[in-house]
Scaffold this motif. Structure first.
Motif, PDB file in Angstrom:
ATOM      1  N   ASP A  77     123.766  73.240 -14.309  1.00 10.96           N
ATOM      2  CA  ASP A  77     122.714  72.329 -14.760  1.00 10.96           C
ATOM      3  C   ASP A  77     122.265  72.661 -16.182  1.00 10.96           C
ATOM      4  O   ASP A  77     121.976  71.761 -16.970  1.00 10.96           O
ATOM      5  N   GLY A  78     122.216  73.945 -16.504  1.00 12.80           N
ATOM      6  CA  GLY A  78     121.816  74.350 -17.851  1.00 12.80           C
ATOM      7  C   GLY A  78     122.827  73.943 -18.915  1.00 12.80           C
ATOM      8  O   GLY A  78     122.456  73.552 -20.018  1.00 12.80           O
ATOM      9  N   TYR A  79     124.102  74.039 -18.580  1.00 13.09           N
ATOM     10  CA  TYR A  79     125.149  73.710 -19.551  1.00 13.09           C
ATOM     11  C   TYR A  79     125.534  72.235 -19.548  1.00 13.09           C
ATOM     12  O   TYR A  79     126.091  71.740 -20.521  1.00 13.09           O
ATOM     13  N   ASN A  80     125.252  71.533 -18.455  1.00  8.05           N
ATOM     14  CA  ASN A  80     125.616  70.125 -18.371  1.00  8.05           C
ATOM     15  C   ASN A  80     124.968  69.364 -19.532  1.00  8.05           C
ATOM     16  O   ASN A  80     123.818  69.578 -19.857  1.00  8.05           O
ATOM     17  N   GLU A  81     125.733  68.503 -20.154  1.00 16.67           N
ATOM     18  CA  GLU A  81     125.296  67.710 -21.312  1.00 16.67           C
ATOM     19  C   GLU A  81     125.029  68.577 -22.543  1.00 16.67           C
ATOM     20  O   GLU A  81     124.452  68.104 -23.513  1.00 16.67           O
ATOM     21  N   PHE A  82     125.416  69.827 -22.496  1.00 18.95           N
ATOM     22  CA  PHE A  82     125.222  70.722 -23.644  1.00 18.95           C
ATOM     23  C   PHE A  82     126.560  71.316 -24.069  1.00 18.95           C
ATOM     24  O   PHE A  82     126.900  71.307 -25.246  1.00 18.95           O
ATOM     25  N   LYS A  83     127.310  71.822 -23.091  1.00 22.29           N
ATOM     26  CA  LYS A  83     128.592  72.455 -23.396  1.00 22.29           C
ATOM     27  C   LYS A  83     129.515  72.245 -22.197  1.00 22.29           C
ATOM     28  O   LYS A  83     129.401  72.935 -21.181  1.00 22.29           O
ATOM     29  N   TYR A  84     130.433  71.290 -22.329  1.00 23.01           N
ATOM     30  CA  TYR A  84     131.275  70.855 -21.223  1.00 23.01           C
ATOM     31  C   TYR A  84     132.061  71.987 -20.584  1.00 23.01           C
ATOM     32  O   TYR A  84     132.043  72.146 -19.361  1.00 23.01           O
ATOM     33  N   ASP A  85     132.756  72.783 -21.400  1.00 23.88           N
ATOM     34  CA  ASP A  85     133.639  73.800 -20.816  1.00 23.88           C
ATOM     35  C   ASP A  85     132.870  74.840 -20.009  1.00 23.88           C
ATOM     36  O   ASP A  85     133.326  75.284 -18.952  1.00 23.88           O
ATOM     37  N   SER A  86     131.684  75.207 -20.449  1.00 26.73           N
ATOM     38  CA  SER A  86     130.868  76.161 -19.689  1.00 26.73           C
ATOM     39  C   SER A  86     130.348  75.524 -18.406  1.00 26.73           C
ATOM     40  O   SER A  86     130.336  76.156 -17.346  1.00 26.73           O
ATOM     41  N   ALA A  87     129.919  74.270 -18.492  1.00 24.66           N
ATOM     42  CA  ALA A  87     129.449  73.575 -17.294  1.00 24.66           C
ATOM     43  C   ALA A  87     130.578  73.472 -16.278  1.00 24.66           C
ATOM     44  O   ALA A  87     130.373  73.707 -15.080  1.00 24.66           O
ATOM     45  N   TYR A  88     131.778  73.169 -16.747  1.00 27.76           N
ATOM     46  CA  TYR A  88     132.923  73.049 -15.837  1.00 27.76           C
ATOM     47  C   TYR A  88     133.260  74.405 -15.212  1.00 27.76           C
ATOM     48  O   TYR A  88     133.564  74.488 -14.019  1.00 27.76           O
ATOM     49  N   PHE A  89     133.179  75.457 -16.004  1.00 29.80           N
ATOM     50  CA  PHE A  89     133.437  76.808 -15.501  1.00 29.80           C
ATOM     51  C   PHE A  89     132.491  77.122 -14.330  1.00 29.80           C
ATOM     52  O   PHE A  89     132.929  77.602 -13.274  1.00 29.80           O
ATOM     53  N   TYR A  90     131.204  76.837 -14.508  1.00 33.87           N
ATOM     54  CA  TYR A  90     130.225  77.187 -13.472  1.00 33.87           C
ATOM     55  C   TYR A  90     130.296  76.266 -12.257  1.00 33.87           C
ATOM     56  O   TYR A  90     130.034  76.706 -11.136  1.00 33.87           O
TER      57      TYR A  90
END
Length: 191
Positions: A77-90
């Motif tokens: 949730d923190g990375y969503n809409e901010f940094k795709y690759d990190s959001a996908y990783f989590y």
């Protein structure tokens, strides 16, 4: 009398446009302020993410599988809409933990979030495939709503992206079908 109405209408239109211009100037000023503070907002976001990552490390050492799953979701949730690759990783990490624990709704919840992430990245068919793989039987009405709404948006965005009337109509129909399923889950007069 006819001229009076015309003059009144003209004055009203002029004053309305003046008010809109002032309102637009105010909005532009707020936007300019926000742009100036962009770096500050980005730093604050990075700080929140670092805090979540530190919490994740602690949770990984002493938390339950449920705690670890929730920590991964918070990071997504923190990375969503901010940094795709990190959001996908989590979200991938969350799905891995969800497969190991009960309730099974966690895997479906993670897949809904993954579908939204893929959709946001323009990966429409991948989003639809992910969302289609979700078993709706165990979902709460709220999670079903999220699923159907995300599927609807995926089909609508795919129709817009595709821009071919031969295929668009089918995508739009599927979008409407899923949107209606989502709306069927909403109580009358709810906000």
């Amino acid at each position: 009398m006819k001229n009076f109405h015309l003059i009144t209408l003209l004055c009203f239109a002029i004053f309305s446009m003046n008010g809109k211009a002032q309102n637009n100037d105010s909005l532009v000023s707020v936007l300019d302020e926000t742009i100036v503070k962009r770096e500050q907002y980005t730093q604050q976001k990075h700080q929140r993410l670092k805090t979540l990552e530190r919490q994740m490390q602690k949770t990984r050492l002493s938390g339950t599988k449920e705690d670890i799953y929730q920590a991964h979701i918070k990071l997504y949730d923190g990375y969503n809409e901010f940094k795709y690759d990190s959001a996908y990783f989590y979200i991938e990490k969350a799905k891995g933990v969800a497969k190991e624990i009960k309730p099974t709704t966690h895997l479906s919840e993670a897949k809904i979030k993954e579908g939204f992430l893929l959709l946001s990245a323009g990966l429409f068919t991948e989003a639809i495939d992910t969302l289609q793989s979700i078993d709706t039987l165990a979902l709460t009405p709220l999670k079903k709503y999220d699923l159907y709404f995300t599927k609807a948006r995926s089909y609508f965005d795919l129709a817009e992206y595709n821009d071919d009337s031969k295929f668009q109509i089918n995508y739009i129909r599927k979008g409407i079908l899923n949107l209606n399923k989502a709306l069927d889950l909403v109580e009358v007069n709810s906000s």
